[in-house]
Design a protein around this motif. Structure first.
Motif, PDB file in Angstrom:
ATOM      1  N   UNK A 290       0.324  40.539   5.870  1.00 18.18           N
ATOM      2  CA  UNK A 290       1.237  41.553   5.341  1.00 18.18           C
ATOM      3  C   UNK A 290       1.127  41.523   3.811  1.00 18.18           C
ATOM      4  N   UNK A 291       0.033  42.053   3.257  1.00 16.93           N
ATOM      5  CA  UNK A 291      -0.210  41.912   1.811  1.00 16.93           C
ATOM      6  C   UNK A 291       0.823  42.615   0.938  1.00 16.93           C
ATOM      7  N   UNK A 292       1.404  43.707   1.426  1.00 17.92           N
ATOM      8  CA  UNK A 292       2.364  44.433   0.592  1.00 17.92           C
ATOM      9  C   UNK A 292       3.646  43.623   0.370  1.00 17.92           C
ATOM     10  N   UNK A 293       3.913  42.650   1.242  1.00 17.58           N
ATOM     11  CA  UNK A 293       5.095  41.802   1.087  1.00 17.58           C
ATOM     12  C   UNK A 293       4.768  40.413   0.563  1.00 17.58           C
ATOM     13  N   UNK A 294       3.668  39.860   1.015  1.00 20.35           N
ATOM     14  CA  UNK A 294       3.427  38.434   0.799  1.00 20.35           C
ATOM     15  C   UNK A 294       2.065  38.157   0.171  1.00 20.35           C
ATOM     16  N   UNK A 295       1.680  39.008  -0.776  1.00 22.68           N
ATOM     17  CA  UNK A 295       0.400  38.791  -1.454  1.00 22.68           C
ATOM     18  C   UNK A 295       0.378  37.458  -2.192  1.00 22.68           C
ATOM     19  N   UNK A 296       1.555  36.915  -2.550  1.00 19.43           N
ATOM     20  CA  UNK A 296       1.616  35.640  -3.265  1.00 19.43           C
ATOM     21  C   UNK A 296       1.353  34.443  -2.358  1.00 19.43           C
ATOM     22  N   UNK A 297       1.404  34.647  -1.025  1.00 18.46           N
ATOM     23  CA  UNK A 297       1.186  33.540  -0.096  1.00 18.46           C
ATOM     24  C   UNK A 297      -0.310  33.309   0.099  1.00 18.46           C
ATOM     25  N   UNK A 298      -0.838  32.290  -0.568  1.00 18.25           N
ATOM     26  CA  UNK A 298      -2.255  31.971  -0.434  1.00 18.25           C
ATOM     27  C   UNK A 298      -2.511  30.978   0.690  1.00 18.25           C
ATOM     28  N   UNK A 299      -1.457  30.438   1.271  1.00 16.15           N
ATOM     29  CA  UNK A 299      -1.565  29.519   2.404  1.00 16.15           C
ATOM     30  C   UNK A 299      -0.575  29.960   3.477  1.00 16.15           C
ATOM     31  N   UNK A 300      -0.920  29.813   4.757  1.00 11.61           N
ATOM     32  CA  UNK A 300      -0.018  30.240   5.834  1.00 11.61           C
ATOM     33  C   UNK A 300       1.241  29.376   5.896  1.00 11.61           C
ATOM     34  N   UNK A 301       2.357  30.011   6.220  1.00  9.08           N
ATOM     35  CA  UNK A 301       3.609  29.284   6.449  1.00  9.08           C
ATOM     36  C   UNK A 301       4.257  29.809   7.723  1.00  9.08           C
ATOM     37  N   UNK A 302       4.900  28.909   8.452  1.00  3.21           N
ATOM     38  CA  UNK A 302       5.696  29.310   9.603  1.00  3.21           C
ATOM     39  C   UNK A 302       7.158  29.088   9.251  1.00  3.21           C
ATOM     40  N   UNK A 303       7.955  30.142   9.410  1.00  2.97           N
ATOM     41  CA  UNK A 303       9.362  30.092   9.043  1.00  2.97           C
ATOM     42  C   UNK A 303      10.229  30.242  10.282  1.00  2.97           C
ATOM     43  N   UNK A 304      11.294  29.470  10.351  1.00  3.95           N
ATOM     44  CA  UNK A 304      12.227  29.575  11.462  1.00  3.95           C
ATOM     45  C   UNK A 304      13.260  30.649  11.179  1.00  3.95           C
ATOM     46  N   UNK A 305      13.702  31.326  12.224  1.00  2.00           N
ATOM     47  CA  UNK A 305      14.710  32.369  12.099  1.00  2.00           C
ATOM     48  C   UNK A 305      15.957  32.097  12.922  1.00  2.00           C
ATOM     49  N   UNK A 306      15.790  31.528  14.112  1.00  2.00           N
ATOM     50  CA  UNK A 306      16.964  31.221  14.929  1.00  2.00           C
ATOM     51  C   UNK A 306      17.896  30.318  14.124  1.00  2.00           C
ATOM     52  N   UNK A 307      19.193  30.682  14.018  1.00  2.00           N
ATOM     53  CA  UNK A 307      20.100  29.907  13.166  1.00  2.00           C
ATOM     54  C   UNK A 307      20.303  28.470  13.620  1.00  2.00           C
ATOM     55  N   UNK A 308      19.977  28.163  14.873  1.00  2.00           N
ATOM     56  CA  UNK A 308      20.184  26.806  15.374  1.00  2.00           C
ATOM     57  C   UNK A 308      18.877  26.019  15.519  1.00  2.00           C
ATOM     58  N   UNK A 309      17.808  26.554  14.949  1.00  2.00           N
ATOM     59  CA  UNK A 309      16.524  25.859  14.974  1.00  2.00           C
ATOM     60  C   UNK A 309      16.240  25.182  13.640  1.00  2.00           C
ATOM     61  N   UNK A 310      15.689  24.020  13.698  1.00  2.00           N
ATOM     62  CA  UNK A 310      15.149  23.356  12.511  1.00  2.00           C
ATOM     63  C   UNK A 310      14.135  22.323  12.985  1.00  2.00           C
TER      64      UNK A 310
END
Length: 338
Positions: A290-310
């Motif tokens: 998604x270059x229009x949003x995350x062109x600054x991300x040169x390395x992959x990241x996985x982000x959690x969204x569920x509020x009870x996940x960590x």
């Protein structure tokens, strides 16, 4: 909704002051618990589903929501040499807190004969992962294309023109652009272009959760007083309030699910690695996807969204307060121009 939940909690137990026999003496406690625990948690889960879809499809940024990475370039002329300005970097100023701050600043202006303020808000998508290291670095002087988030020797870091941006480097970069950093040197308040860092809100969540809703409300009031007085006493014609990330504040009895993370640089709500799989909880983001949003991300990241996940085994005890992931409360921000 976030602000309303905090206000309900701060209000305490007003039903105890009602006359004997008033129907709310018995019913209000149950209604309050249902709203601020069960229904609020359901709301956060629904948001996580919506946000995951929007991130995966790149449908977030539009005329109403720009990227935090573009903040400095969007105000380049106003922030250039020769223009007086105050710049407040407030750690963890969640969107609802920023809007309360804007309302209180405007109210102080309306009640004052000394200072006439106009407070404008711009809503922005903060840098992901939603952590101070990345968010504060994104709102420094420089072009958006010079900002980068990447892995180096297994650690995810923020870079500007290839140089790592820690707290000391952030201060030096501002000073090189002619900004006095008053949080490091109080004498800087005598200058015409002043930057100030404050991290009290994040300290509340990371260090002590006692009465945090009330303390957040008090901190916003204190910030409004401080900012108003600084502008009034220094006679600056312009001030800005920016932040690095928001946070999630879960109900007191919420339970967590500790997930086993893949290999990589792991924090509570994210993991970064060059070989992350498409399979897994949350959402996988890359600059290429998604270059229009995350062109600054040169390395992959996985982000959690569920509020009870960590991700588990992060050395941090059970806590209602966290950030780093991609719930709207963590990464949709309000910046103020005063």
């Amino acid at each position: 909704i976030d602000a309303a939940v905090r206000r309900i909690i701060v209000s305490g137990t007003p039903e105890e002051d009602l006359p004997s026999g008033h129907p709310a003496r018995e019913s209000l406690s149950d209604h309050r618990q249902r709203l601020v625990e069960t229904e609020y948690l359901n709301y956060l889960r629904d948001l996580s589903d919506e946000m995951e879809t929007a991130l995966a499809q790149g449908e977030l940024v539009d005329d109403n929501l720009s990227s935090a990475v573009h903040f400095w370039s969007d105000h380049e002329k106003e922030l250039g040499a020769g223009n007086e300005a105050l710049f407040f970097y407030l750690d963890a100023l969640r969107l609802d807190l920023a809007r309360e701050l804007a309302d209180q600043l405007q109210a102080r202006s309306d009640a004052s004969d000394e200072l006439d303020l106009n407070v404008e808000e711009s809503t922005r998508l903060g840098v992901l992962p939603s952590e101070t290291e990345f968010g504060m670095a994104a709102v420094l002087p420089g072009r958006p294309k010079s900002y980068e988030v990447r892995l180096d020797n297994g650690d995810l870091g923020a870079y500007r023109n290839g140089s790592p941006l820690n707290a000391d480097k952030r201060r030096k970069l501002l000073e090189e652009e002619g900004w006095a950093v008053a949080s490091s040197d109080p004498s800087g308040w005598s200058q015409t272009r002043v930057a100030y860092y404050s991290k009290e809100i994040d300290d509340y969540g990371e260090a002590s959760m006692q009465d945090i809703e009330r303390r957040l409300a008090e901190r916003v009031r204190t910030l409004a007083d401080e900012i108003f007085d600084r502008i009034r006493k220094g006679d600056w014609n312009r001030a800005y309030v920016v932040t690095d990330h928001g946070f999630v504040l879960l109900p007191e009895d919420a339970q967590f699910e500790d997930l086993t993370p893949p290999g990589g640089d792991v924090k509570r709500r994210r993991v970064a690695a060059e070989d992350l799989s498409d399979d897994g909880p949350g959402v996988l983001l890359t600059g290429e996807r998604v270059p229009e949003l995350f062109s600054y991300l040169s390395s992959p990241v996985r982000l959690l969204l569920d509020p009870q996940h960590r991700f588990k085994k992060q050395g941090i005890p059970d806590s209602r307060y966290y950030h780093g992931g991609a719930l709207p409360q963590e990464c949709i921000l309000s910046f103020l121009k005063i």
